[in-house]
Design a protein around this motif. Structure first.
Motif, short mmCIF file in Angstrom:
data_model
loop_
_atom_site.label_atom_id
_atom_site.label_comp_id
_atom_site.label_asym_id
_atom_site.label_seq_id
_atom_site.Cartn_x
_atom_site.Cartn_y
_atom_site.Cartn_z
N ILE A 241 0.82 -1.21 0.00
CA ILE A 241 0.00 0.00 0.00
C ILE A 241 0.85 1.26 0.00
O ILE A 241 0.38 2.34 -0.37
CB ILE A 241 -0.98 0.03 1.20
CG1 ILE A 241 -0.23 0.14 2.53
CG2 ILE A 241 -1.90 -1.18 1.18
CD1 ILE A 241 -1.14 0.34 3.72
N ALA A 242 2.13 1.14 0.41
CA ALA A 242 3.02 2.29 0.42
C ALA A 242 3.81 2.40 -0.89
O ALA A 242 4.60 3.33 -1.06
CB ALA A 242 3.99 2.20 1.60
N GLY A 243 3.60 1.44 -1.81
CA GLY A 243 4.30 1.47 -3.09
C GLY A 243 5.77 1.16 -2.96
O GLY A 243 6.60 1.70 -3.73
N ARG A 318 -3.92 2.99 3.93
CA ARG A 318 -3.49 3.43 2.61
C ARG A 318 -3.96 4.85 2.34
O ARG A 318 -3.21 5.68 1.80
CB ARG A 318 -4.03 2.49 1.54
CG ARG A 318 -3.57 2.88 0.13
CD ARG A 318 -4.06 1.91 -0.93
NE ARG A 318 -5.51 1.88 -1.00
CZ ARG A 318 -6.26 0.81 -0.77
NH1 ARG A 318 -5.69 -0.35 -0.44
NH2 ARG A 318 -7.58 0.87 -0.86
N GLU A 319 -5.21 5.15 2.69
CA GLU A 319 -5.74 6.50 2.47
C GLU A 319 -4.95 7.53 3.27
O GLU A 319 -4.67 8.62 2.78
CB GLU A 319 -7.22 6.55 2.86
CG GLU A 319 -8.14 5.77 1.93
CD GLU A 319 -8.02 6.25 0.49
OE1 GLU A 319 -8.09 7.48 0.27
OE2 GLU A 319 -7.83 5.40 -0.40
N GLU A 320 -4.58 7.17 4.48
CA GLU A 320 -3.81 8.11 5.31
C GLU A 320 -2.41 8.31 4.72
O GLU A 320 -1.90 9.44 4.67
CB GLU A 320 -3.69 7.59 6.74
CG GLU A 320 -3.21 8.64 7.73
CD GLU A 320 -1.87 8.30 8.38
OE1 GLU A 320 -1.32 9.16 9.08
OE2 GLU A 320 -1.37 7.18 8.17
N ARG A 322 -1.53 8.08 1.62
CA ARG A 322 -1.63 8.87 0.40
C ARG A 322 -1.70 10.36 0.69
O ARG A 322 -1.28 11.19 -0.13
CB ARG A 322 -2.88 8.45 -0.39
CG ARG A 322 -2.73 7.13 -1.11
CD ARG A 322 -4.02 6.75 -1.82
NE ARG A 322 -3.86 5.54 -2.63
CZ ARG A 322 -4.85 4.92 -3.24
NH1 ARG A 322 -6.08 5.40 -3.16
NH2 ARG A 322 -4.62 3.83 -3.95
N GLY A 323 -2.23 10.71 1.85
CA GLY A 323 -2.35 12.12 2.21
C GLY A 323 -1.09 12.71 2.81
O GLY A 323 -1.02 13.91 3.05
N ARG A 324 -0.08 11.88 3.03
CA ARG A 324 1.17 12.38 3.60
C ARG A 324 2.10 12.89 2.50
O ARG A 324 2.07 12.40 1.38
CB ARG A 324 1.91 11.26 4.35
CG ARG A 324 1.22 10.72 5.57
CD ARG A 324 2.13 9.72 6.23
NE ARG A 324 1.53 9.05 7.38
CZ ARG A 324 2.18 8.20 8.15
NH1 ARG A 324 3.45 7.92 7.91
NH2 ARG A 324 1.57 7.63 9.18
N SER A 326 5.57 13.06 0.48
CA SER A 326 6.58 12.04 0.20
C SER A 326 7.76 12.21 1.13
O SER A 326 8.18 13.35 1.41
CB SER A 326 7.04 12.13 -1.24
OG SER A 326 8.19 11.36 -1.45
#
Length: 332
Positions: A241-243, A318-320, A322-324, A326
């Motif tokens: 989920i963090a890629g 995952r949603e959280e 994505r909002g952070r 990089s």
């Protein structure tokens, strides 16, 4: 009902504040002066400052509250005895005394399943508390022993909760620290036993359920999602989920890993290093022993059912993430 939450700027504490607000409760967050209160400010919650080691100041801070939820603690696998004891034992004693003196209606103490000493089997609340020489677990045991003795002598209704491995948005230990290892490509120990994963919102639900039912007073409760998911699966999904690349697991016997951790800890102590070692005995124990503690008491007596399963928990995480920003983004 007026509620005071200690450790409200931390992981569990901040989610508990959100849960209380969602339930329409009056909430005050108690934090240290140095705490990051930005999330609490966004929630619009009342915030007060207090040092849990300042017994005199605490009496004033807890006066007028119906319930005190004690979430503050030092949750790490490395540090000094004096640091852990101050944060996890002395602070509990001070808060208990202040709460009793102020006539608080209910004291909810957040302990941990670490008090069982990692027995490598599924145990319930009847299992003995077992010291292992790990500062976190041992000071949590000492705090519980102090608490049970205290409520035997004082009229302070108290509930003890023992969450297992908490994960979810804003988690440092099992999210931020784990992501750091994954980004660095750190080899990991294969960990196929149940991790005892507990999504933080489920833990909040359980705590609020127990705090609203007088049958819970004077008792301890394990809190876990009763999930069979292993640490290996968790780390693989977290990387996904963090890629990040799939984690690399290096087969190493538990005994060898434990011996290596002991040697590393000894070197750090000898050199008086304050940073956390790359491997500790506590980390080895958590990763290689059964962490699936039983929450049957909570389920059978109070009808508790976790509403967020592992898949939903990872979706929220995952949603959280994505909002952070990089981690490679420049800072100003």
């Amino acid at each position: 009902m007026r509620n005071l939450v200690t450790g409200a700027s931390g992981f569990l504490g901040s989610h508990l504040v959100e849960g209380l607000l969602a339930a329409g409760e009056d909430v005050t967050a108690l934090v240290r002066r140095s705490s990051d209160r930005s999330h609490l400010d966004r929630l619009g919650v009342d915030v007060v400052e207090a040092d849990l080691l300042d017994r005199g100041a605490l009496v004033k801070r807890v006066a007028g509250f119906d319930r005190v939820f004690h979430c503050a603690a030092m949750v790490k696998d490395w540090g000094t005895w004096s640091e852990f004891r101050a944060a996890n034992v002395t602070s509990v004693q001070n808060l208990l005394e202040a709460s009793a003196a102020a006539g608080v209606g209910l004291f909810v103490h957040v302990s941990s399943t670490d008090v069982y000493g990692h027995p490598d089997r599924v145990v319930d609340e009847s299992a003995p508390l077992r010291r292992r020489g790990f500062l976190y677990g041992d000071t949590k045991i000492e705090a519980e022993e102090l608490l049970w003795q205290f409520i035997d002598r004082h009229d302070l209704p108290t509930v003890v909760v023992r969450p297992a491995s908490l994960y979810g948005p804003r988690s440092k230990t099992f999210v931020d620290d784990a992501l750091k290892l994954l980004r660095e490509g750190t080899p990991m120990i294969p960990a196929n036993r149940s991790a005892g994963l507990t999504e933080v919102s489920n833990a909040v639900d359980a705590i609020l359920l127990l705090a609203s039912d007088k049958r819970s007073v004077g008792r301890a409760f394990n809190i876990t999602d009763d999930s069979p998911v292993s640490w290996q699966t968790y780390f693989e999904r977290l990387a996904e989920i963090a890629g990040l690349p799939r984690p690399r697991f290096v087969p190493i016997p538990r005994r060898a890993a434990y011996t290596a951790a002991w040697a590393i800890e000894a070197a750090y102590r000898g050199l008086r290093l304050t940073s956390s070692p790359p491997l500790t005995r506590l980390a080895v124990d958590i990763l290689t022993t059964e962490q699936g503690f039983s929450s049957e008491r909570l389920r059978s007596e109070f009808g508790y059912r976790p509403r967020i399963d592992f898949e939903e928990g990872m979706r929220r995480l995952r949603e959280e993430l994505r909002g952070r920003p990089s981690p490679d983004s420049p800072t100003r």
